[in-house]
Structures are given as C-alpha cells and as structure tokens.
Design an enzyme around this catalytic site. Sequence first.
Site, PDB file in Angstrom:
ATOM      1  N   GLY A 117       0.751  -1.237   0.000  1.00 23.46           N
ATOM      2  CA  GLY A 117       0.000   0.000   0.000  1.00 23.46           C
ATOM      3  C   GLY A 117       0.785   1.294   0.000  1.00 23.46           C
ATOM      4  O   GLY A 117       0.186   2.370  -0.094  1.00 23.46           O
ATOM      5  N   GLU A 161       4.010  -6.712   1.581  1.00 22.75           N
ATOM      6  CA  GLU A 161       3.490  -7.038   0.248  1.00 22.75           C
ATOM      7  C   GLU A 161       3.385  -5.828  -0.676  1.00 22.75           C
ATOM      8  O   GLU A 161       2.298  -5.492  -1.134  1.00 22.75           O
ATOM      9  CB  GLU A 161       2.086  -7.621   0.357  1.00 22.75           C
ATOM     10  N   PRO A 162       4.485  -5.158  -0.990  1.00 26.47           N
ATOM     11  CA  PRO A 162       4.390  -4.023  -1.904  1.00 26.47           C
ATOM     12  C   PRO A 162       4.043  -4.476  -3.320  1.00 26.47           C
ATOM     13  O   PRO A 162       4.560  -5.492  -3.798  1.00 26.47           O
ATOM     14  CB  PRO A 162       5.800  -3.431  -1.868  1.00 26.47           C
ATOM     15  N   TYR A 179     -10.880   5.663 -11.447  1.00 19.36           N
ATOM     16  CA  TYR A 179     -10.775   6.462 -10.223  1.00 19.36           C
ATOM     17  C   TYR A 179     -10.141   7.837 -10.409  1.00 19.36           C
ATOM     18  O   TYR A 179      -9.544   8.378  -9.492  1.00 19.36           O
ATOM     19  CB  TYR A 179     -10.004   5.760  -9.093  1.00 19.36           C
ATOM     20  N   CYS A 200     -14.985   4.329 -28.508  1.00 20.48           N
ATOM     21  CA  CYS A 200     -16.282   4.990 -28.662  1.00 20.48           C
ATOM     22  C   CYS A 200     -16.912   5.122 -27.283  1.00 20.48           C
ATOM     23  O   CYS A 200     -17.810   4.369 -26.903  1.00 20.48           O
ATOM     24  CB  CYS A 200     -17.160   4.180 -29.596  1.00 20.48           C
TER      25      CYS A 200
HETATM   26  C1  LIG Z   1      -3.231  -5.142  -3.909  1.00 21.26           C
HETATM   27  C2  LIG Z   1      -2.659  -5.794  -2.715  1.00 21.26           C
HETATM   28  C3  LIG Z   1      -1.358  -5.487  -2.307  1.00 21.26           C
HETATM   29  C4  LIG Z   1      -0.502  -4.468  -3.005  1.00 21.26           C
HETATM   30  O1  LIG Z   1      -0.983  -3.180  -2.863  1.00 21.26           O
HETATM   31  P1  LIG Z   1      -0.129  -1.958  -3.445  1.00 21.26           P
HETATM   32  O2  LIG Z   1      -0.933  -0.771  -3.100  1.00 21.26           O
HETATM   33  O3  LIG Z   1      -0.027  -2.166  -4.910  1.00 21.26           O
HETATM   34  O4  LIG Z   1       1.191  -1.977  -2.772  1.00 21.26           O
HETATM   35  C5  LIG Z   1      -0.849  -6.165  -1.216  1.00 21.26           C
HETATM   36  N1  LIG Z   1      -1.574  -7.093  -0.558  1.00 21.26           N
HETATM   37  C6  LIG Z   1      -2.844  -7.405  -0.924  1.00 21.26           C
HETATM   38  C7  LIG Z   1      -3.583  -8.431  -0.174  1.00 21.26           C
HETATM   39  C8  LIG Z   1      -3.419  -6.774  -2.014  1.00 21.26           C
HETATM   40  O5  LIG Z   1      -4.665  -7.079  -2.363  1.00 21.26           O
END
Ligand SMILES: *Cc1c(COP(=O)(O)O)cnc(C)c1O
Length: 435
Positions: free
Chosen positions: A249, A291-292, A335, A362
């Site tokens: 995130g 988890e980036p 978005y 279109c």
């Molecule tokens: C999408 C997602 C991420 C990555 O999010 P980013 O904003 O792209 O870093 C990590 N973990 C989970 C579970 C996700 O769904």
Amino acid sequence: MILHAHLDKNKEGHLTIGGMDAVELAREFGTPAYIIDEDVIRQNCRTYLTAARKHFGADALPLYASKALSFTGVYKIVAEEGLGIDCVSGGELYTAQNAGFPAERIYFHGNNKTDADLCQALDMGVGTIVVDGDEELESLDALARARGKVQKILLRITPGIDPHTHRAIVTGNVDSKFGNAIATGQALAITQKALACKGIRLAGFHCHIGSQIFEIDPFRDAAGIMLRFIADVKGATGFEAKELNLGGGLGVRYTEDDRGIDYADAIRQIAEIVQNGAAQYGVAMPRVILEPGRSLVAAAGVTLYTVGSVKEIPGFRNYVSIDGGMPDNPRYALYQSQYTVLIADRAGAPKDYRATVAGRCCESGDLIGENMPIQKPQRGDILAVLCTGAYNYSMASNYNRIPRPPIVMVHEGKARVAVRRETYADLVRCDLIEK
Ligand SMILES: *Cc1c(COP(=O)(O)O)cnc(C)c1O
C-alpha cells in the site's frame, strides 16, 4: 531527472528511459507500447529486501503483489531478486508457475477462491494460502485432508483502519468484502475454528489496509492493532502467531504534487512499532512479511503513444487524441487517477499548453487525464504517460477489439520485447465459428 531518477532528456531534447531514447523506442517497437525499466524494479526489490531484513530480522520477506504487473518475465526478475510473491487468481498462479517461480514463496490471496483455485494451489505446492473466510477454511481443510496434506495458512484480518485514501481502494475497514474484523469478534472466531482443522496449520495473520498511502501512521496503527490481536489470541487460545503479514500500500509519485516516500525509512518506522508492540503485549517477535505491489513497479513504467489529432474547442478545451487509451490504461476512467504527461520529442521544452488526453474508444470517458500541462502537441508526436508500471497492463482490456500493447523491457542500455503486441488473430483466437 523528470519526475523519477531514471527519466531524463538527451541532447536532442528527447525523453530518455533508463538512458534510452523514447522516440527511438517508439520507432523501433511501435505505439502504443509499455516501456518498463527492469533496473528500477530490481533496485526497488533490493531496497525492500535489505530494509526488511535490517529492521525486522533475517527471516523477514517482502512479497511482490503481482496483480500490479503480471507477466512471465516479471516473476523471473522477482524470483532472481529473492522476494516472494502474492497471487490473487488461478491465472496469476499459472503465470508464476510458467516462470518457474518457487511455489513455497507464493502467498495465495482472494476473497472468493473457488474449489478449483484451492485445488490448483494445493497441487502446485503453494507455500501459504491467506484464508479470507469460513467457507474457504472449511473447503481448504477438506481438500487438504483428502490429499493427505497439512496446508500452511494465514488468516486475513481487518484491523479497522481508514488510511485516508480513495474509498474504492480502501480494504482495511470493518465494512469490507475482505477479511475478518477484530471489532466484531469474527477474527477470533475464525482463528479458533482454524486451530481445530486437521488439514491446516495456522502460522499467523495478514492485513492490508489500502493502496497509494503516503502517511506512515495508518501502517503504524495497523501494526499496533495486529500485535494486540496476536496477544489477545494467545490469551484466549494459547496460540502464538509466528508470522505477521502487514500487506502493501505504500504510495508512488504520479505527479510533481505527490511527495516521494523513502521506503527503507518507512520500513524502519513500522519495524519500531512491531518491536515495541511485541514487547508491550508480551508476545514473541513474529516473522514479518510485507506485500508491496505498486511501489515496486509503478515508476518503472512509461507508456508511449502517437498523437493523432489536436482539437481545440474555443471557450472549452483542447482534446489531444492518442492511439491508445482506456483499454491499456483504465485508471482515469475508474478512479480519476492523476498522471504526468509530456511530448517525448520535446521533453526539455516548457509545458505551456493544456491537454485533455483522449483515447480512441467509442466512449466519452475514454480519457488519460484532463487539462494536463504538456508541450504543444501535433500529429505524429510521441506522447509519454509516466508512472504506468502498475495497474495498467494488468488492468488492460480488448474493449473495441483493440489489441493490447507490447511490454518492452529496458535493461542496461538494451531493449527487448517481454510481451509481444497482440494481433487481430489473437482477438479471434477463442471465437468458435459454427459450421
Ligand atoms: C493489492 C494488494 C497489495 C498491493 O498493494 P499496493 O498498493 O499495490 O502496494 C498487497 N496485498 C494485498 C492483499 C493486495 O490485495
């Protein structure tokens, strides 16, 4: 430097990507094309891995959340760099397998995994399944037992954080399709249930609070809440989590208005909270997983288009039409995501013009952005949209039967096609003709 360190201009005034002339890349590979600087992805992987090990300990592991940009070549790069990956579908698992990605380093996510998905994951030996809810837990337990397996899992928990970001990509709230809320007691209930499953080994917990977040506070809050939850679970059940996955995130710089983030420093700050939390609540320091997605790949990408027309409507605005649009980048339509654009042929010239960049579908909503500063464009110019490495190719469609662009990888001064351009024959590949 133009927005990101690997972007600049050369003596002809052309945009350069990883030192390569963008106008020449467009000539050689055609437009539209996604150009991905491999060295940027590798460098970002190293930044995360080094910082995670330094601040969380040697067993910490960053995962690349591969939904951001998924194709065989990117899984190879991430495997070489020593990270794990997140997959969220059978298709991503299949692509990772196609790249030879080590299955034990795969984490499998999703709020509605089918039995077919779970069987696929079990049969390919996926290391960790992040279980989202009760039905999945029951199914997975039965499927694992039928195979004589005990599957390692994490449980997805919603800590109840509002990371002050776009609502559509907020997932840490209690009101979410994802996960099990601590506040409602559902998180503890599913933990107790998982501990009783014979086909399952619960290793710990996962949370992911949202995307494109620039403040560290929401992550610190989430880490604190998760540590307290670990302690509460220990008190209630005797189970002490060994693994804590804090999700992804962290934001990226799409425009000059976005500030940059020092990812290594962000990891240091989050680590402090986890260590303090573990001490405060009297639990062992868990193995930490990050988890980036976006922050590993977004800045590495630039999409190149050719300008087709410039329509100036007096008293209204200037429409600049390009040979791509929402099929290759739906993020403005979805978005209102903001981007930086420029004319690659005159990257050094002042941006003294305003363009609403439109695609060729279109659909009036087929825009890349509105009233964006740019050099004055003309037909035949190469228009570059910066920071398109994440959630562009992976979200692309064939709307209006437009073939998807290629991915061209730039690495150490050389360019190669990693995903070829789709052809019209690809578009009819699955169409059955009744005889
Ligand atoms: C999408 C997602 C991420 C990555 O999010 P980013 O904003 O792209 O870093 C990590 N973990 C989970 C579970 C996700 O769904």
